[in-house]
Motif scaffolding. Structure first.
Motif, short mmCIF file in Angstrom:
data_model
loop_
_atom_site.label_atom_id
_atom_site.label_comp_id
_atom_site.label_asym_id
_atom_site.label_seq_id
_atom_site.Cartn_x
_atom_site.Cartn_y
_atom_site.Cartn_z
N LYS A 103 -8.76 -7.96 -3.68
CA LYS A 103 -9.08 -6.62 -4.15
C LYS A 103 -8.38 -5.56 -3.30
N THR A 104 -8.34 -5.82 -2.00
CA THR A 104 -7.67 -4.87 -1.11
C THR A 104 -6.17 -4.87 -1.33
N VAL A 105 -5.59 -6.04 -1.56
CA VAL A 105 -4.14 -6.13 -1.83
C VAL A 105 -3.79 -5.35 -3.10
N ARG A 106 -4.61 -5.49 -4.15
CA ARG A 106 -4.33 -4.77 -5.39
C ARG A 106 -4.42 -3.25 -5.17
N ALA A 107 -5.39 -2.85 -4.37
CA ALA A 107 -5.54 -1.41 -4.10
C ALA A 107 -4.35 -0.87 -3.31
N ILE A 151 7.26 -1.05 -1.33
CA ILE A 151 6.77 -2.22 -0.58
C ILE A 151 5.59 -2.83 -1.33
N GLU A 152 5.72 -4.08 -1.70
CA GLU A 152 4.65 -4.80 -2.40
C GLU A 152 4.13 -5.92 -1.50
N ILE A 153 2.82 -5.99 -1.37
CA ILE A 153 2.19 -7.07 -0.60
C ILE A 153 1.94 -8.24 -1.56
N ALA A 154 2.46 -9.38 -1.23
CA ALA A 154 2.31 -10.55 -2.11
C ALA A 154 0.88 -11.10 -2.05
N ASP A 155 0.50 -11.81 -3.11
CA ASP A 155 -0.81 -12.46 -3.11
C ASP A 155 -0.81 -13.60 -2.09
N GLY A 156 -1.99 -13.93 -1.62
CA GLY A 156 -2.12 -15.00 -0.63
C GLY A 156 -3.55 -15.16 -0.19
N PRO A 157 -3.79 -15.99 0.78
CA PRO A 157 -5.17 -16.21 1.24
C PRO A 157 -5.70 -14.96 1.96
N ALA A 198 4.06 -2.19 7.72
CA ALA A 198 4.89 -1.09 7.22
C ALA A 198 4.15 -0.26 6.17
N LYS A 199 3.41 -0.93 5.31
CA LYS A 199 2.69 -0.23 4.25
C LYS A 199 1.60 0.68 4.82
N LEU A 200 0.95 0.21 5.89
CA LEU A 200 -0.16 0.97 6.48
C LEU A 200 0.28 1.88 7.62
N GLY A 201 1.59 1.93 7.89
CA GLY A 201 2.09 2.86 8.90
C GLY A 201 1.89 2.42 10.33
N ILE A 202 1.81 1.12 10.59
CA ILE A 202 1.67 0.61 11.95
C ILE A 202 3.07 0.39 12.52
N THR A 203 3.49 1.25 13.43
CA THR A 203 4.86 1.16 13.96
C THR A 203 4.97 0.22 15.15
N GLU A 204 3.87 -0.04 15.85
CA GLU A 204 3.90 -0.92 17.02
C GLU A 204 3.97 -2.38 16.57
N LEU A 235 3.20 16.38 1.70
CA LEU A 235 3.26 16.56 0.25
C LEU A 235 4.69 16.35 -0.25
N ALA A 236 5.65 16.88 0.47
CA ALA A 236 7.05 16.69 0.10
C ALA A 236 7.43 15.22 0.16
N GLU A 237 6.94 14.51 1.16
CA GLU A 237 7.23 13.08 1.28
C GLU A 237 6.62 12.30 0.11
N LEU A 238 5.38 12.63 -0.25
CA LEU A 238 4.73 11.93 -1.35
C LEU A 238 5.49 12.14 -2.66
N ARG A 239 5.94 13.35 -2.88
CA ARG A 239 6.65 13.65 -4.13
C ARG A 239 8.03 13.00 -4.17
N GLY A 240 8.59 12.69 -2.99
CA GLY A 240 9.89 12.05 -2.97
C GLY A 240 9.84 10.57 -2.74
N GLN A 241 8.63 9.99 -2.74
CA GLN A 241 8.44 8.59 -2.39
C GLN A 241 9.11 7.64 -3.38
N GLY A 242 9.22 8.08 -4.64
CA GLY A 242 9.75 7.19 -5.66
C GLY A 242 11.21 6.84 -5.47
N ASN A 243 11.93 7.58 -4.63
CA ASN A 243 13.34 7.30 -4.44
C ASN A 243 13.61 6.16 -3.46
N GLY A 244 12.62 5.80 -2.65
CA GLY A 244 12.81 4.77 -1.64
C GLY A 244 12.33 3.41 -2.14
N PRO A 245 12.54 2.39 -1.34
CA PRO A 245 12.10 1.04 -1.75
C PRO A 245 10.58 0.95 -1.78
#
Length: 726
Positions: free
Chosen positions: A403-407, A332-338, A364-370, A320-330
């Motif tokens: 649709k998934t990219v927009r979400a 990440i936007e996924i660009a449109d594409g095929p 990075a957006k979905l939290g995959i560190t591997e 919860l603390a991370e979510l509330r402080g998320q606006g201070n970091g960069p």
């Protein structure tokens, strides 16, 4: 004294008794106190010293001397010669009357005499008494201005006494203005009364360390998913008078009570949400809150301890603390594409893995560190996309489409924060101790939206499996905490009335032979009610094993012959009971926790399969917690979201945003489950066995046996014991 004897018949006998008392009094004490009283003013001063009985009395008689207890005279008949006789026992001259004017004009002389008496030794050898009665030391040492009564000693500092007086007035007559709960008012009266109503949050007008700790915790209530506005902090800096300090004292105490109560039990009672929730109550004790917080070395930590202690709750708090402080970091936007699709290897084709420069951002957006920089849209990325689609209530295909990219790019933090908040709220409903202490804190926890069941012991996961839960609506699996008492191998399925009357009897109208073809047995009682059951066997709807934790909703966990549903992502298909994917393993895990010396294995469980019911009872029941976690932190530390399959999140978010304050803590009455089996007329051509003159055991007894079954050894259960399922 001799003049008194001349004027009072029979007084010589009294004086003789008094004189005999002083035969054992020390000589030095007698000499120090041997001052005859001849002055009316002196006697008046002594009489002015406050005593439990009035001092302005007529001249004493013999009976007065014998029973007088206002001084500390010892009755010689009961305790001879233990201490000097007190001055109150001395008879006054006949014509002396104590007057208010005398009392007011002679305190100085008596005070001087008292100081003299204090300096005399009190513990010397006994001496004979003189004819004059000695002046007592005790009243002299207690000398005080005669115009004020001597009260009990107060522990309240002088600077806080005016505040204490105001607190005493408010608590005695106006406590309900601050505390609307009877138990809180009683706790306040007891706590402050025991400390002479001295304030606990301020001393000399300054905040105490305890007050600073409580205020810090109340102001940080948002970090625990609570609303700081619900726990107002009074302005002690502006409180400069006894009235305002007393007011601030009680307001802070009231806010502390509200925080402790809601941190432990929740801002809303679970009955406000639905009628199919039943958790044990665990209200706070205001007396305990006061004692714990005000005596703790760290008052903030003491108040914080009323929040849930479970690891999963604390992990949600951190997220919860991370979510509330998320606006201070960069961002990440996924660009449109095929569209990106992963195709696994099949019998006739190889695995197809596409590459795209957007994949590292997607990881990075979905939290995959591997393999964070890998551009391949592989199985791991596709699975993460599929889980995201499921949580976002999109069709879970695993394909990254527009649709998934927009979400993924949508500003969803506020919604996620709301979901985390209501999940933290539901943790407050659960027991503080989820497990059985004698079994290493072992327990079962089932998460409905995640369709998983876990067995925990000593804080670690012992085993897990997939489950099928109830369909949304009237067949939703209830939220509850109960204890599993036994396992039944080869259970009989006793069809519940809801299925009998809503599904099977209407089906009989269309096809009188449908139950026979399904292998079900139909019985009709003399009262017209019917009972449908399915005997143990391979095709039984409950499979081979049933896990019993008696509850008012009449649900349980069980095996199933239909294994195909476990492969689906969403598995809400039952009538309310929970189907377990690997019941033989589940049974062996539980039995080895309850009876470790028996060495149960899945093979041993399967060897019991047959056509007769067998009950395996637990010496110590194992708690079962059915939960609804749409937000949780997985083993990898990632915050996971699940679909709100029963709409519990939406209901709770709406209640919290449009609630009615403390009214949300009230219990809402719901209709209870009905066990009735109404009389019915069977269609022509339907064959039913006659069950005699009785309607048989009631619904709960058929399911779990008698309400208080006698202890029985592990063994077979009689065939006539029936069990209903949902």
């Amino acid at each position: 004294m001799r003049d008194c004897l001349n004027h009072r018949a029979g007084f010589d006998r009294v004086l003789f008794t008094v004189a005999a008392t002083f035969l054992t009094v020390s000589a030095s004490s007698a000499l120090a106190q041997d001052q005859a009283r001849s002055s009316a003013a002196e006697l008046a001063i002594e009489a002015a010293i406050p005593r439990p009985e009035p001092a302005n009395v007529p001249p004493p008689t013999a009976s007065d001397i014998k029973v007088d207890t206002t001084a500390t005279m010892v009755d010689p008949a009961k305790e001879p010669a233990k201490e000097p006789l007190k001055a109150e026992s001395a008879p006054a001259p006949d014509k002396v009357e104590t007057k208010p004017s005398d009392v007011a004009t002679t305190p100085a002389a008596e005070a001087t005499k008292s100081e003299t008496a204090k300096t005399e030794p009190a513990k010397t050898e006994p001496a004979k008494a003189d004819t004059a009665i000695p002046t007592p030391a005790a009243p002299a040492t207690a000398a005080a201005p005669a115009s004020e009564p001597v009260g009990a000693a107060s522990n309240v500092p002088a600077a806080d006494q005016p505040v204490a007086d105001k607190l005493m007035d408010i608590i005695g007559a106006k406590a309900s203005r601050y505390f609307d709960r009877k138990n809180e008012r009683a706790a306040i009266e007891k706590f402050y009364g025991a400390r002479d109503f001295a304030p606990v949050w301020s001393q000399g007008g300054s905040l105490t360390a305890a007050a600073k700790g409580v205020i810090a915790r109340l102001k940080d209530a948002a970090s625990d998913g609570l609303n700081p506005a619900d726990y107002p902090v009074p302005d002690f800096a502006a409180a400069t008078t006894p009235d305002t300090l007393a007011d601030a004292e009680l307001k802070l105490t009231a806010s502390m009570f509200d925080y402790a109560r809601q941190a432990q039990s929740g801002r809303m009672h679970w009955s406000q949400v639905s009628g199919d929730i039943l958790y044990p109550e665990h209200p706070v004790d205001p007396n305990e809150v006061l004692a714990k917080v005000t005596t703790a070395a760290d008052a903030s930590a003491a108040l914080d301890s009323y929040n849930p202690p479970q690891k999963l709750y604390k992990e949600l708090k951190a997220k919860l603390a991370e979510l509330r402080g998320q606006g201070n970091g960069p961002v990440i936007e996924i660009a449109d594409g095929p569209a990106l699709k992963y195709t696994p290897a099949g019998k006739k084709q190889a695995e197809i893995v596409v590459e795209d420069p957007r994949v590292p951002q997607l990881r990075a957006k979905l939290g995959i560190t591997e393999n964070a920089s890998d551009t391949r849209y592989d199985a791991a990325v596709a699975e993460a996309v599929r889980k995201f689609q499921n949580s976002a209530e999109l069709k879970a295909t695993g394909i990254l489409d527009d649709k998934t990219v927009r979400a993924i790019n949508a500003p969803k933090r506020d919604k996620q924060i709301d979901v985390v908040l209501v999940n933290m709220e539901r943790w407050r409903w659960l027991p503080r101790d989820l497990g059985a202490p004698s079994l290493g804190d072992a327990y079962v926890i089932l998460n409905i939206p995640d369709y998983t069941l876990k067995v925990m012991q000593r804080g670690q996961q012992v085993w897990t499996t997939r489950v099928v839960t109830g369909k949304p609506g009237t067949h939703a699996t209830p939220l509850l905490t109960e204890t599993m008492k036994y396992i039944t191998v080869n259970p009989t399925w006793n069809v519940p009335p809801s299925i009998v009357y809503n599904e099977y009897l209407p089906a009989l109208q269309q096809d009188p032979t449908v139950l026979q073809r399904m292998g079900l047995k139909l019985e009709q009682n003399r009262d017209g009610s019917v009972h449908i059951s399915q005997p143990p066997g391979e095709a039984n709807a409950l499979g081979r094993i049933r896990f019993n934790f008696p509850n008012k909703f009449l649900v349980y966990q069980h095996d199933t012959p239909d294994k195909n549903l476990f492969a689906r992502d969403e598995r809400a298909f039952s009538h309310g009971c929970m189907r377990v994917q690997n019941p033989d393993q589940y049974a062996s895990v539980l039995l080895n926790i309850a009876m470790p010396n028996e060495k149960y294995t899945p093979e041993r469980i399967r060897s019991m399969y047959g056509k007769s019911e067998i009950d395996l009872k637990f010496p110590t029941p194992i708690p079962v917690n059915i939960t609804y976690q749409t937000a949780f932190v997985d083993d990898g530390g990632k915050l996971q979201f699940r679909k709100d399959v029963y709409g519990r999140d939406a209901t709770m978010i709406n209640i919290l945003k449009n609630g009615r304050g403390k009214d949300l803590e009230n219990v809402v009455a719901h209709s209870q489950p009905s066990y009735s089996r109404p009389a019915t007329t069977l269609p022509n051509g339907v064959l039913a066995a006659n069950n005699g003159g009785s309607s048989g055991p009631n619904f709960f007894e058929r399911l779990f046996g008698a309400p208080t079954p006698p202890p029985a050894p592990v063994g077979r259960r009689p065939q006539q014991q029936r069990v209903f399922t949902r």
